[in-house]
Design an enzyme around this catalytic site. Structure first.
Site, PDB file in Angstrom:
ATOM      1  N   SER A  58       0.720  -1.201   0.150  1.00  0.00           N
ATOM      2  CA  SER A  58      -0.119   0.009  -0.084  1.00  0.00           C
ATOM      3  C   SER A  58       0.901   1.189   0.071  1.00  0.00           C
ATOM      4  O   SER A  58       2.089   1.287   0.354  1.00  0.00           O
ATOM      5  CB  SER A  58      -1.005  -0.178   1.236  1.00  0.00           C
ATOM      6  N   ASP A  59       0.357   2.341  -0.503  1.00  0.00           N
ATOM      7  CA  ASP A  59       1.001   3.514  -0.357  1.00  0.00           C
ATOM      8  C   ASP A  59       0.603   3.977   1.062  1.00  0.00           C
ATOM      9  O   ASP A  59       0.085   3.181   1.782  1.00  0.00           O
ATOM     10  CB  ASP A  59       0.255   4.770  -1.144  1.00  0.00           C
ATOM     11  N   TRP A  60       1.520   4.730   1.655  1.00  0.00           N
ATOM     12  CA  TRP A  60       1.228   5.012   2.950  1.00  0.00           C
ATOM     13  C   TRP A  60       0.207   5.449   3.632  1.00  0.00           C
ATOM     14  O   TRP A  60      -0.096   6.664   3.465  1.00  0.00           O
ATOM     15  CB  TRP A  60       2.700   6.084   3.522  1.00  0.00           C
ATOM     16  N   LEU A  61      -0.721   4.914   4.273  1.00  0.00           N
ATOM     17  CA  LEU A  61      -2.014   5.036   4.706  1.00  0.00           C
ATOM     18  C   LEU A  61      -2.912   4.966   3.684  1.00  0.00           C
ATOM     19  O   LEU A  61      -4.074   5.530   3.691  1.00  0.00           O
ATOM     20  CB  LEU A  61      -2.252   6.301   5.461  1.00  0.00           C
ATOM     21  N   ALA A  62      -2.711   4.199   2.573  1.00  0.00           N
ATOM     22  CA  ALA A  62      -3.713   4.097   1.366  1.00  0.00           C
ATOM     23  C   ALA A  62      -4.807   2.833   1.696  1.00  0.00           C
ATOM     24  O   ALA A  62      -5.532   2.903   1.117  1.00  0.00           O
ATOM     25  CB  ALA A  62      -2.901   3.918   0.044  1.00  0.00           C
TER      26      ALA A  62
END
Length: 974
Positions: free
Chosen positions: A367-371
Site C-alpha cells: 500500500s501507499d502510506w496509509l492508502a
C-alpha cells in the site's frame, strides 16, 4: 468503451469505520501501554539479524542538526502524513459548517460511500506460476513453510511510522532468520540519506528519450540503495501519467505517453534490480492529481474517485505497469484514491484481476502510506503488505494488519492460504533480485531518516529513548574502478544535459562561444552578458525547505516524498560564470538575480550583447502548500513573477535573449516566445544536483542539444481540454473525476480537437541536421484477430498445510517489552480470538475465470510477438556530431468495428509505439531497426476482454521527430 460493470465489490468495505474488524481488533488499551523498561525481553525490532542495534528501521528526524534547517518532517513517509495543523482546522470548520446545515457534517463522517463500479474478482491468484521466478519461489516456499504465524504477519506488516530507520519497515521472521525489510523513497534518489546523488527527475530522464541512460540511471540509483542498505526502493513512478498538466507529481514520472513511460520504467527497473534491490512500480493506478487524493488530507473523510473505463485503463494508465511487470518488477504500490469508487488498495478487479491474473505479476503489492482502508478485505482483494503499518491515522500504532491479521488468521476470516501467498510473494521477490546475496556490511540500513547525527533513537515515533549508532555516513555516490563504474555525478550530469530540450534557436544563437563573440565584429571590446532571474542563483541553500517544499533559488527537483536532500547543487549562474572567458566577456547579474523588474534593470538590459533569463514553475505532493500551490499547480504559467521578467528581458535586451525554463511540466510561453529578440528557448526541466554544469554543456555545445519534450506545450491551460483540468473544489462527499476523454490525453487530445500546440510532444531541436532514407517495412506475420490461447501455467504455485495454528502461540510472550506505537503481530490474549460470520465481499465465493489476455509477466506472450519490422537509414547531414530521436507512431483504420457487435471503435489520430535514439558523427549514416508487436497494433476489446487486432483496413506507420503531422512521414501501411 465502458468499464466492466457488475456488482460492486465490498472490499472497500466499511471505508470509514473499522466495521470489518470490530470483533477482531484488540482494544485501544492494548495499543497505549507505556514502554516497559524493566524487562530485558527484547522487542521485535526491524533489525538485521547480525546487527540488532542498527537494523531497527525507523525514520523521523528532528533535524535541528541539519544544515540549512532541513528538518525531516513528521509529515510524510512515502507519500504524505497529516502533520499540518491548518488541515485539521480546515476539517473541523468544514464539519462544523455542514453540521450546522442540518447535521450534514455528522452524516458525512459516519456514512460509508455507496458501492463502487469495479466488479469483484476472486480469489487472489497465487504467485509462483512463471518459469523465470521458479527458483525464487522454491526458495521462498522452503522458508515460509518453516515460519510461525507471528513471522508471517511480521513480513507482511509495517511496524509503524517512524518506528524504524527507514520510511517503511517490516518486522523480521526471527525463526527462519529472515530480516525486516527497509523500504525507502524514492524515484530520483535515496530520500533522507546523506552522501547520495540527487539525480535528474523522472521527467528529465524521459526527456532524454535515451534507453541506455534510463537504464544506467536506474543502475546507479539501485547501487546507491544497496550501499545504504535499502531493500525496497520506492520507485520508479509512472502514475501519475500526466493527464493534467498541472498535476503536482507529474515530474516524478517520465512523460505523458504510456509507451514513453513504460519503456523508461522498464529500463529503470532492470537497472535497479540488477543491483540486488527490489524496485517498486507506483502508484497503481490513475492517481492523476493531488487534490483529494487521500482520506482526511483535504478535510474530507474519503479520497476522490478516478472513474476510468476499461479500454482506457488498459491502453493508457495500466500500460506502463504492464511493461514494468514484463521487466520483472518485484513490488507494485497501490495508490491512495478510489478507482471507479473502490479504493485502489482494496480493489479486487485491479489487484487480483488485472495485476495478478491478466498481467501475471509475481511480486508483492504494497500500500501507499496509509492508502489501505480495510483489513481482511484488502488482503482478499490482493494487498500483500501494509505500509507503513499504521491504519487509518498516522503514527497511532493501530494497524489494519499486524495483530489484526493474526486474529483474522486465527478466527478463520482470512484463509491461511491467502496469508501464505502474501508472505511468499514478499520472500520470493527478496530472492528474485538476490537480496540474500548481500554481504554483512549492507545487510541493514546504515542511515537514519530522522537525524543527521551519528547516534539517534531507534524508535523515533515512540517515547522510547533507546539509541544507537544510526548513521554510518557511507558514501554511495562513488565509482568503482574495477567495474568501470563512474562517479554518479558524471552520470547525473549526462542525463540532465540530454534531458535539456531546445525548442527555439533562431539565427543559430546557440551554441554560445566561450569568448562571447562568434565574429570579429566589436573586436577589442568585452562582450557583455547579462544574467537575470532568481532561478539562476543558489538561493538560501538547496535544502532550505523540508522536502524541497518551496520555490527558493534555482529549481532542480519538485517537492514531496519524491525529493531528496541535495549533496550539493550547481546553480546556473555559477556554471555560466565559470564557462565564459572572463578576459573577453563581462558578466553581470543585475538586480542580484531577482525577478522584480525596475527601470534601472531595463536600462542595463539595453546595453547587453546577450541576455540569459531564468524562470521556473514548481509543484509537488499535496501535503505541502507553498504560496497558494497545494501540490497541484494552479496554472501553467511561470511562477514568482517569472513571466514578467522574461518578457522584460525579451523586450529590452540590446542583443539576443535566451530563455531558460526549469519546470515540473509544460509552461505557457505565449507572452514572450515570439518576441523578436527572444532567439532561443530551453526547457531544462528538473536537472538535479548537476543543474548548472549540464546546462552549460548544452549552452556552449559541449554536447548536442538532444532532449525531446516528454509532454505537449500548449498555448494555454484550456487547450488541454476538460480532461486536462484539476478538480480544485470537491463536487461531492466523495469527489468524482470522470476520465471522459478516454484515450485522448496530451498530444492525442490536441490531434483529436484540431488544436495546434506551441511545441508538440516529442519535439526538440539539435545543433545539427538529419535526414531519413531507405525506409523498409517488413511484414513478419499476417494479421490475425486475437492472440493465441492463454498458455497454461508452466509451474504450480507453492502450496502449504492450511491448518490454523494454536492461538496461544500468537500471544505476547511473558515479560515482553513493548515499544509504544510499534505495530506487533502478537495478540494480548487468546480471548481476543472470536469466531463469527465474516461479511465476505460480494462475488467472493464465485471464482473468476482466468483472463484470455494473461499467461505470463505482462500478459499473454502472444501479445509481444513481432509482426512488423521497420528499417531505415539516418544520416547526419550537418557539420558536427549529434543525436536524433527516431519516433514511430501508428494510425489505426477509421472504419474498425467490434467483432460480433459491429459497434464502431474509435482511435486517437496516432499513438507513439516505439522510439530509438541514435548518435552520429557529421556526415555519417546509421541504420535503425524497430519492431511492432501484436499489442502495439491492437486495441483492448471490452466485449472480448482481450486485445484485438484490426484485420480489415491498413494500419499506417509514421516515422518522424515529433508527434506533429508536419514532422512525420508515412513509412508504409500494414
Amino acid at each position: 468503451m465502458s468499464a466492466p460493470r457488475g456488482k460492486a465489490e465490498e472490499s472497500r468495505e466499511n471505508l470509514l469505520a473499522d466495521k470489518n474488524t470490530t470483533p477482531y481488533r484488540d482494544s485501544p488499551d492494548d495499543y497505549s501501554s507505556d514502554d516497559d523498561a524493566s524487562s530485558t525481553s527484547s522487542a521485535i525490532r526491524l533489525t538485521s539479524l547480525n546487527k540488532v542495534d542498527a537494523l531497527s528501521t525507523s525514520k523521523s528526524r528532528s533535524r535541528k542538526d541539519a544544515k540549512h534547517s532541513t528538518a525531516r518532517p513528521r509529515s510524510r513517509g512515502c507519500c504524505g502524513c497529516p502533520s499540518k495543523l491548518c488541515m485539521l482546522l480546515t476539517s473541523v470548520v468544514i464539519i462544523a459548517l455542514l453540521a450546522a446545515l442540518g447535521g450534514g457534517g455528522i452524516w458525512l463522517y459516519n456514512t460509508a460511500p455507496e458501492d463502487g463500479q469495479s466488479p469483484p474478482w476472486y480469489p487472489s491468484p497465487k504467485g509462483g506460476t512463471v518459469k523465470s521466478w521458479q527458483d525464487s519461489y522454491i526458495k521462498a516456499q522452503k522458508l515460509v513453510e518453516k515460519m510461525s504465524l507471528i513471522s508471517k504477519v511480521n513480513v507482511t506488516s509495517g511496524v509503524g511510522w517512524q518506528m524504524g530507520l527507514c520510511v517503511g519497515n517490516t518486522g523480521p521472521a526471527n525463526d527462519v532468520s529472515f530480516p525486516g525489510l527497509c523500504l525507502q523513497d524514492g524515484p530520483l534518489g535515496i530520500r533522507f540519506a546523506d552522501k547520495i546523488t540527487a539525480f535528474p527527475a523522472g521527467l528529465t530522464t524521459g526527456a532524454t528519450w535515451n534507453r541506455t541512460l534510463m537504464y544506467e540511471r536506474g543502475k546507479a540509483h539501485g547501487r546507491e540503495a544497496r550501499r545504504k542498505g535499502v531493500h525496497v526502493l520506492l520507485g520508479p513512478d509512472m502514475g501519475p501519467l500526466g493527464r493534467m498538466p498541472c498535476g503536482g507529481r507529474n515530474w516524478e514520472g517520465f512523460g505523458t505517453d504510456p509507451v514513453l513511460q513504460g519503456i523508461a520504467a522498464a529500463e529503470t527497473i532492470k537497472g535497479v534490480q540488477e543491483q540486488g534491490v527490489i524496485a517498486t512500480a507506483k502508484h497503481f493506478v490513475a492517481q492523476e492529481q493531488e487534490h483529494f487524493r487521500q482520506s482526511f488530507e483535504w478535510g474530507l473523510p474519503n479520497a476522490m474517485s478516478a472513474n476510468v473505463d476499461d479500454r482506457t485503463m488498459h491502453e493508457v494508465y495500466a500500460w506502463p505497469f504492464a511493461e514494468s511487470i514484463r521487466a520483472g518488477v518485484g513490488s507494485i504500490m497501490c495508490s491512495y484514491q478510489m478507482v471507479n469508487n473502490s479504493y485502489a488498495c482494496g480493489n479486487s478487479w485491479l489487484l487480483n484481476g488485472m495485476l495478478k491474473d491478466e498481467l501475471g505479476f509475481q511480486g508483492f503489492v504494497q500500500s501507499d502510506w496509509l492508502a489501505q482502508r480495510s483489513g481482511v478485505a484488502s488482503s482478499l482483494a490482493g494487498l500483500d503488505m501494509s505500509m507503513p503499518g499504521d491504519g487509518k491515522f498516522w503514527a497511532d500504532g493501530k494497524s489494519y494488519f499486524g495483530s489484526e491479521l493474526t486474529l483474522a488468521a486465527l478466527n478463520g476470516s482470512l484463509p491461511m492460504d491467502r496469508l501464505d501467498d502474501m508472505v511468499t510473494r514478499v520472500v520470493a521477490a527478496y530472492y528474485q533480485v538476490g537480496l540474500d546475496e548481500w554481504r554483512d556490511e549492507t545487510e541493514f540500513p546504515n542511515f537514519s531518516s530522522w537525524t543527521n547525527k551519528k547516534e539517534g533513537k531507534l524508535y523515533h515515533g515512540s517515547k522510547n529513548n533507546d539509541t544507537d549508532v544510526v548513521n554510518h555516513f557511507i558514501d554511495a555516490q562513488v565509482g568503482d574502478e574495477e567495474t568501470g563504474e563512474e562517479h554518479h555525478s558524471t552520470l547525473a550530469r549526462r542525463v540532465a544535459a540530454e534531458g535539456t530540450v531546445l525548442v527555439k534557436n533562431e539565427d543559430s544563437t546557440l551554441p554560445l562561444s566561450r569568448q562571447g563573440r562568434k565574429s570579429d565584429d566589436g573586436a577589442g571590446k568585452k562582450f557583455k552578458v547579462g544574467v537575470y532571474g532568481e532561478d539562476a542563483r543558489q538561493g538560501n541553500g538547496p535544502n532550505v525547505c523540508v522536502d524541497r517544499g518551496c520555490d527558493e533559488g534555482t529549481l532542480a527537483q519538485g517537492w514531496g516524498s519524491g525529493s531528496v536532500e541535495f549533496p550539493y547543487l550547481i546553480d546556473p549562474y555559477s556554471a555560466v560564470e565559470e564557462a565564459f572567458d572572463r578576459e573577453k566577456v563581462e558578466l553581470s547579474n543585475h538586480g542580484r538575480l531577482r525577478n522584480e523588474v525596475t527601470d534601472n534593470m531595463r536600462a542595463e538590459m539595453a546595453i547587453q550583447d546577450l541576455c540569459i533569463a531564468f524562470a521556473n514553475s514548481d509543484s509537488g505532493e499535496g501535503y505541502i502548500s507553498y504560496k497558494g500551490i497545494r501540490g497541484d499547480r494552479n496554472d501553467i504559467k511561470l511562477q514568482r513573477g517569472g513571466e514578467g521578467l522574461v518578457k522584460a528581458v525579451g523586450e529590452s535586451c540590446g542583443g539576443a535573449a535566451i530563455i531558460v525554463i526549469h519546470s515540473v511540466g509544460p509552461v505557457e510561453v505565449e507572452a514572450f516566445a515570439d518576441l523578436p529578440k527572444v532567439k532561443a528557448i530551453i526547457f531544462a526541466n528538473l536537472p538535479g544536483q548537476e543543474s548548472g554544469n549540464a546546462l552549460v554543456d548544452v549552452l556552449f555545445g559541449d554536447v548536442d542539444a538532444s532532449g525531446r519534450l516528454p509532454y505537449t506545450v500548449g498555448k494555454s491551460l484550456g487547450s488541454y481540454g476538460p480532461g486536462g483540468q484539476i478538480l480544485y473544489y470537491a463536487n461531492g462527499a466523495i469527489p468524482q473525476i470522470d476520465f471522459n476523454e478516454g484515450l485522448n490525453i496530451d498530444y492525442r487530445h490536441f490531434d483529436q480537437a484540431g488544436i495546434e500546440p506551441r511545441y508538440p510532444f516529442g519535439f526538440g531541436l539539435s545543433y545539427t541536421t538529419f535526414e531519413y532514407s531507405n525506409i523498409v517495412i517488413n511484414k513478419l506475420q499476417p494479421k490475425s484477430l486475437l492472440p493465441g490461447p492463454r498458455p497454461s501455467a508452466s509451474i504450480e504455485a507453492p502450496t502449504y498445510e492450511s491448518k490454523v495454528p494454536d492461538a496461544s502461540t500468537a500471544v505476547f510472550p511473558a515479560g515482553f517489552r513493548k515499544i509504544k506505537k510499534y505495530v506487533y503481530p502478537y495478540i494480548s490474549s487468546v480471548s481476543k480470538v472470536k469466531t463469527g460470520r465474516y461479511p465476505y465481499p460480494k462475488g467472493y465465493n464465485t471464482p473468476n475465470p482466468p483472463s484470455p489476455a494473461g499467461g505470463a509477466e505482462g500478459g499473454n506472450p502472444s501479445l509481444y510477438e513481432p509482426f512488423v519490422r521497420i528499417e531505415l537509414n539516418v544520416k547526419n547531414t550537418g557539420s558536427r556530431a549529434g543525436q536524433d530521436v527516431v519516433q514511430l507512431y501508428v494510425s489505426f483504420p477509421e472504419d474498425v468495428t467490434e467483432p460480433g457487435t459491429a459497434d464502431k471503435i474509435d482511435f486517437p489520430k496516432k499513438v507513439l509505439r516505439i522510439f530509438e535514439k541514435v548518435e552520429l558523427e557529421a556526415g555519417k549514416t546509421g541504420k535503425v531497426s524497430m519492431e511492432l508487436t501484436r499489442k502495439d497494433i491492437s486495441y483492448w476489446s471490452v466485449v472480448k476482454q482481450n486485445w484485438v487486432m484490426p484485420v480489415e483496413g491498413g494500419i499506417r506507420i509514421l516515422i518522424g521527430r515529433s508527434s506533429a503531422d508536419g514532422d512525420l512521414e508515412l513509412a508504409g501501411v500494414f
